[in-house]
Enzyme design. Sequence first.
Site, mmCIF file in Angstrom:
data_model
loop_
_atom_site.group_PDB
_atom_site.id
_atom_site.type_symbol
_atom_site.label_atom_id
_atom_site.label_comp_id
_atom_site.label_asym_id
_atom_site.label_seq_id
_atom_site.Cartn_x
_atom_site.Cartn_y
_atom_site.Cartn_z
ATOM 1 N N GLU A 95 36.199 35.646 68.072
ATOM 2 C CA GLU A 95 35.502 35.480 69.341
ATOM 3 C C GLU A 95 34.184 34.716 69.208
ATOM 4 O O GLU A 95 33.675 34.180 70.183
ATOM 5 C CB GLU A 95 35.250 36.854 69.977
ATOM 6 C CG GLU A 95 35.111 36.814 71.473
ATOM 7 C CD GLU A 95 35.151 38.199 72.110
ATOM 8 O OE1 GLU A 95 34.803 38.300 73.291
ATOM 9 O OE2 GLU A 95 35.545 39.169 71.428
ATOM 10 N N ARG A 139 44.309 38.132 86.774
ATOM 11 C CA ARG A 139 43.133 38.995 86.609
ATOM 12 C C ARG A 139 41.825 38.371 87.086
ATOM 13 O O ARG A 139 40.973 39.084 87.622
ATOM 14 C CB ARG A 139 43.001 39.462 85.157
ATOM 15 C CG ARG A 139 42.604 38.422 84.150
ATOM 16 C CD ARG A 139 42.211 39.042 82.826
ATOM 17 N NE ARG A 139 43.223 39.941 82.287
ATOM 18 C CZ ARG A 139 43.232 40.383 81.030
ATOM 19 N NH1 ARG A 139 42.298 39.992 80.195
ATOM 20 N NH2 ARG A 139 44.169 41.193 80.596
#
Length: 352
Positions: A214, A129
Amino acid sequence: KENVFLCDILVSDDSVTGVIIIEDAKYKVLVSNRIVISTGGIGQIYRRTTNPTGATGDGVAAAIRAGAKTKNMEFVQFHPTGLYKSNEDESERAFLISEAVRGEGGILRNIHGDPFMEGKHPMKDLAPRDIVTRIIAKEMAKTNSEYVFVDITVKSSEFLIKRFPTIYAECKNNGIDMSKDWIPVCPVQHYFMGGLETDLNGMTSIQGLYATGEASCTGVHGANRLASNSLLECLVYGRRCAEHINKNNNKKPFKHYYIKPLVDDNKSLDLKYTKKKIKEIMTEKGGIIRREKALREAVEEMTKILNEISVLNLDTVYSIEVFNMATIAKIILESALSRKENVGAHFRADED
């Protein structure tokens, strides 16, 4: 608590003592010697992101102000194929066109209809990706376009509805029939591998301050997170935080105090324009492909923005969010400038 905004973290003798929050349009102090930051990512500092509107890095920025150490702030992951909408609100959450669509035979085409992955990578449209993202970015620049296309018209509507029901429905809502139309896509910010540096218990460099998800940088993602590893990290480190807190908690009583109500008197600076400017700088100079000259310019621009905001009376959630965005953005830019080698999601093209 729902609808609560974290302003700052209180520290005494290198240990946390509480937080300042905004609730019901009032400042409040919550007293605690154990605090876990799990406020998510920083995606809203970019023009397009899969992150929700509230992902402005507030927990990370508050911890930084309190003195917590950060790590790998330059490692920002972009997904190659977010659904492109010409009338998209910049704070709107981008919708992903899964890489599985290309796995089922989808072909990337530029605005002229030409397939462009041939010869760029041995795996062509199925390349990793980060590589696909950079190639799309270069193709968009080459053709002066804001998007490219994913062409999956080789598959029938029956197949696509069964295989990709959510994607098919979202495209349909935007006037796109996947079985007949090419899907306009562009790279979007997706995940943040950097964040607050933690140990194996999820504790930051400040005693009693933990971080998970995160907002943290545990190191497990390296420079380029893989698939759903982020979910596993949340489970593992969330549990480790809880276990460590339970084993080391001296159980001080929990208290909270009310402070003054908020007053919006920040009329001297157009914060909506400032927010837009942060997004533009990060997208154009601190995004997918980074160059030394542009990064240096961006650091100067972000420093100026921070200086303008820091003299304001930050008495609204919006103003603090913009301040946090600029804080995080500047550190990402400085970190990207410091790391000259290409690794994972961090890519320098200084020779260009």
